[in-house]
Design an enzyme around this catalytic site. Structure first.
Site, PDB file in Angstrom:
ATOM      1  N   HIS A  26       0.847  -1.105   0.047  1.00 24.29           N
ATOM      2  CA  HIS A  26      -0.220  -0.092   0.197  1.00 24.29           C
ATOM      3  C   HIS A  26       1.265   1.397  -0.211  1.00 24.29           C
ATOM      4  O   HIS A  26       0.659   1.887   0.907  1.00 24.29           O
ATOM      5  CB  HIS A  26      -0.626  -0.147   1.366  1.00 24.29           C
ATOM      6  N   GLU A  44      -0.987   1.342  -5.211  1.00 26.69           N
ATOM      7  CA  GLU A  44      -0.692   0.383  -4.242  1.00 26.69           C
ATOM      8  C   GLU A  44      -1.401  -0.699  -5.180  1.00 26.69           C
ATOM      9  O   GLU A  44      -2.101  -0.894  -6.102  1.00 26.69           O
ATOM     10  CB  GLU A  44      -1.901   0.450  -3.576  1.00 26.69           C
TER      11      GLU A  44
HETATM   12  C1  BG6 Z   1      -7.056   2.648   0.692  1.00 24.13           C
HETATM   13  C2  BG6 Z   1      -8.398   2.348   0.800  1.00 24.13           C
HETATM   14  O1  BG6 Z   1      -6.319   1.279   0.403  1.00 24.13           O
HETATM   15  O2  BG6 Z   1      -6.096   2.276   2.472  1.00 24.13           O
HETATM   16  C3  BG6 Z   1      -9.169   3.274   1.333  1.00 24.13           C
HETATM   17  O3  BG6 Z   1      -9.246   1.402  -0.569  1.00 24.13           O
HETATM   18  C4  BG6 Z   1      -8.504   3.234   2.881  1.00 24.13           C
HETATM   19  O4  BG6 Z   1     -11.163   2.670   1.355  1.00 24.13           O
HETATM   20  C5  BG6 Z   1      -7.442   3.910   3.056  1.00 24.13           C
HETATM   21  O5  BG6 Z   1      -9.474   4.319   3.368  1.00 24.13           O
HETATM   22  C6  BG6 Z   1      -7.094   4.194   4.109  1.00 24.13           C
HETATM   23  O6  BG6 Z   1      -6.965   3.009   4.610  1.00 24.13           O
HETATM   24  P1  BG6 Z   1      -6.334   2.565   6.717  1.00 24.13           P
HETATM   25  O7  BG6 Z   1      -7.172   1.529   7.361  1.00 24.13           O
HETATM   26  O8  BG6 Z   1      -4.419   2.865   6.494  1.00 24.13           O
HETATM   27  O9  BG6 Z   1      -6.847   3.995   7.079  1.00 24.13           O
END
Ligand code: BG6
Length: 298
Positions: free
Chosen positions: A165, A267
């Protein structure tokens, strides 16, 4: 700390204690520096000599046990996003918040690397009832390569998704253009529905899109920083583009209100129809490679 000597390579790799509790591993190659936390196997910084950082980390990020740091490259596994059937389970799986073991550091020529590992435990089996071995290989040079290999060490097949990510630093998100997804269909998690991308992706508000059935390289043109960031991937058929925009940034405690202008997530994901089925002892590698070309050298 026990690990600090065993994995030290003078000038190239060392482990440091960190106020947030988890040890951090610092990796240096002749032209680049990486910092990663053993909590989550989470790469936090990738900086090439004389250039602005390639990864973005929030100045409001929380460094605490059981909390994923907002920025860098969180490892999401064995599912991406909310758990498919049980909303009480953690978003993006459970491996981004637990301690990984350091298995190896190495350096040769311009490259420095580390391998981290994580196996199932009583705590992971309470959330996901499967035996696994995860290995994260991080290679640092004029590009950053992160490879997550999942192996099924049990005696029944399992299905897993996941993501590397990446939070990328940009000069001004309103000016960037992301190439590589033209003609690809995506689910729009903000406006709803399924659409087809036409031309480059640009960002003028909250964006949360799941691009499906794509193995493409994405190139982020960033005129404000005068560079192009290239994100290649392998073992992934889904690409997610995320920027929270102003309202969602305000709502996130670990994201400063004005910071959404300086980042974009591109990502490497396996989600939805792209999840992977692993037979006993089979393995799968999800890989991302990040590099940049500045206006001066492109
Ligand atoms: C992204 C998702 O990959 O991550 C989003 O598509 C999400 O929907 C974002 O809000 C952040 O996620 P997190 O759990 O780290 O706050």
């Amino acid at each position: 700390m026990k690990t600090s000597k065993r994995f030290t390579i003078p000038g190239r790799a060392h482990v440091v204690a960190w106020a947030g509790g988890a040890p951090h591993l610092l990796l240096d190659s002749p032209g680049a520096h990486v910092e990663l936390s053993l909590q989550g196997g989470h790469v936090l910084r990738y900086v090439r000599a004389g250039e602005p950082p390639l990864l973005w980390v929030s100045r409001a990020a929380i460094y605490a046990p059981g909390k994923a740091v907002r920025g860098g490259v969180p490892v999401c596994w064995p599912w991406f996003g909310p758990h498919p059937t049980d909303p009480t389970k953690p978003q993006h799986g459970f491996v981004r918040t637990v301690m990984w073991e350091l298995r190896e550091t190495g350096a040769e020529g311009d490259l420095t690397w580390a391998r981290l590992g994580l196996r199932d435990s009583a705590a992971t089996r309470a959330l996901w009832p499967h035996a696994f071995d995860l290995e994260l290989a991080v290679r640092v040079g004029d590009r950053l390569e992160i490879a997550l290999t999942a192996r099924n060490t049990g005696n029944a097949p399992f299905t897993c998704g996941g993501a590397l990510h990446s939070y990328l630093a940009v000069g001004d998100v309103a000016q960037i253009a992301i190439d590589g997804l033209d003609g690809v269909s995506y689910l729009d998690k903000v406006g709803g529905g399924e659409h087809t991308q036409a031309g480059p992706v640009t960002i003028s508000g909250e964006v949360d899109r799941v691009y499906q059935d794509t193995a493409s390289t994405c190139t982020i043109s960033d005129p404000a920083l005068g560079r192009r960031v290239v994100v290649e991937k392998a073992g992934s058929r889904t690409t997610v583009i995320w920027n929270p925009g102003v309202e969602k940034a305000r709502a996130l405690k670990d994201f400063a209100d004005d910071e959404y202008t300086g980042m974009v997530c591109v990502e490497a994901v396996n989600a939805g129809d792209d999840t992977v089925e692993l037979a006993p002892w089979a393995s799968h590698t999800l890989r991302t490679l990040i590099t940049a070309y500045t206006d001066a050298n492109q």
